[in-house]
Design a protein around this motif. Sequence first.
Motif, PDB file in Angstrom:
ATOM      1  N   GLU A   1       0.825  -1.202   0.000  1.00 43.45           N
ATOM      2  CA  GLU A   1       0.000   0.000   0.000  1.00 43.45           C
ATOM      3  C   GLU A   1       0.862   1.257   0.000  1.00 43.45           C
ATOM      4  OE1 GLU A   1      -3.500   2.497   0.342  1.00 43.45           O
ATOM      5  OE2 GLU A   1      -2.892   0.627  -0.637  1.00 43.45           O
ATOM      6  N   LEU A   2       1.999   1.221   0.708  1.00 39.32           N
ATOM      7  CA  LEU A   2       2.913   2.363   0.695  1.00 39.32           C
ATOM      8  C   LEU A   2       3.380   2.653  -0.723  1.00 39.32           C
ATOM      9  CD1 LEU A   2       4.651   4.484   2.169  1.00 39.32           C
ATOM     10  CD2 LEU A   2       6.397   2.714   2.468  1.00 39.32           C
ATOM     11  N   GLU A   3       3.671   1.613  -1.471  1.00 44.63           N
ATOM     12  CA  GLU A   3       4.090   1.766  -2.863  1.00 44.63           C
ATOM     13  C   GLU A   3       3.024   2.487  -3.675  1.00 44.63           C
ATOM     14  OE1 GLU A   3       4.269  -1.584  -6.122  1.00 44.63           O
ATOM     15  OE2 GLU A   3       6.148  -1.590  -4.985  1.00 44.63           O
ATOM     16  N   ARG A   4       1.755   2.062  -3.513  1.00 43.62           N
ATOM     17  CA  ARG A   4       0.669   2.682  -4.266  1.00 43.62           C
ATOM     18  C   ARG A   4       0.452   4.127  -3.835  1.00 43.62           C
ATOM     19  NH1 ARG A   4       0.716   0.476  -8.558  1.00 43.62           N
ATOM     20  NH2 ARG A   4      -1.196   1.607  -9.019  1.00 43.62           N
ATOM     21  N   CYS A   5       0.567   4.393  -2.531  1.00 47.43           N
ATOM     22  CA  CYS A   5       0.377   5.761  -2.034  1.00 47.43           C
ATOM     23  C   CYS A   5       1.467   6.695  -2.555  1.00 47.43           C
ATOM     24  CB  CYS A   5       0.369   5.774  -0.515  1.00 47.43           C
ATOM     25  SG  CYS A   5      -1.074   4.995   0.236  1.00 47.43           S
ATOM     26  N   LEU A   6       2.707   6.217  -2.564  1.00 45.25           N
ATOM     27  CA  LEU A   6       3.809   7.030  -3.087  1.00 45.25           C
ATOM     28  C   LEU A   6       3.601   7.346  -4.554  1.00 45.25           C
ATOM     29  CD1 LEU A   6       6.812   5.215  -1.366  1.00 45.25           C
ATOM     30  CD2 LEU A   6       6.061   7.552  -0.899  1.00 45.25           C
ATOM     31  N   LEU A   7       3.195   6.336  -5.325  1.00 49.02           N
ATOM     32  CA  LEU A   7       2.962   6.550  -6.756  1.00 49.02           C
ATOM     33  C   LEU A   7       1.792   7.503  -6.990  1.00 49.02           C
ATOM     34  CD1 LEU A   7       3.423   3.100  -8.550  1.00 49.02           C
ATOM     35  CD2 LEU A   7       4.687   5.213  -8.973  1.00 49.02           C
TER      36      LEU A   7
END
Length: 235
Positions: free
Chosen positions: A97-103
């Motif tokens: 989820e962190l990956e998606r939020c950063l993107l």
Amino acid sequence: MLNITKATDIKETKGTYLIYGPPGIGKTTSIKYLPGKTLVLDVDRTSKVLRGCKDIDIAEIDNINTWDHWEKVLQDIVKNKNNYSQYNNIVVDNISELERCLLSDLGSKGKNKGVPSMGDYQYLQFRLVNSLRYMKSLDCNLIWIAWESTDLYTTAEGQQFNRAYPQINNKILNNIAGLCDVVGKLTFNKEGNRGFVLMPTNDVFAKNQLDDRKGALQSELIIDGTKAIPNKPTK
């Protein structure tokens, strides 16, 4: 000059763990079993399952303005280590989820109507790998939680298997896993008990460089927060 330490002098091991599994299987619940005091960096807002756990503190990561907030959080934790020395474990829940939020945050700042550019993906890849390197300087166990993905894996002999692996950008998956001591897939056995697969197979992405266990109960992923089970001596 090199700072050389004899392997026989290494008494304690702080581990870096990457655990993964499908949503709802109990990855966040596993945090309850970590020995000592734990700080959870809550990205996906599932920490309510930890309600009532006295040795767990929770800090929410901004999932809208994530790029800048994540950087500030890491800088604060690493630069002010003494303020966080009370914690035996720091958990990121979860890295997928962190990956998606950063993107998403990067895309919102771009010129493509919120869609991340190719350059944004490269920024993300470096940010995540560097984040793990940065956090490994801390004197505690690190646990990164990820969702699960599957693909069709082909061996060198041409055999194909449906393989489970952590849901992390494919270009950095091996890099992230390589920086971790343990990669474990959370699953159920025939009796319904939850546990981690720690031995790699053709259909499970896993590793264990801390000890000889091929698997561990959910409550025994980390034995005591500082010491790993010693490897058996080679003959």
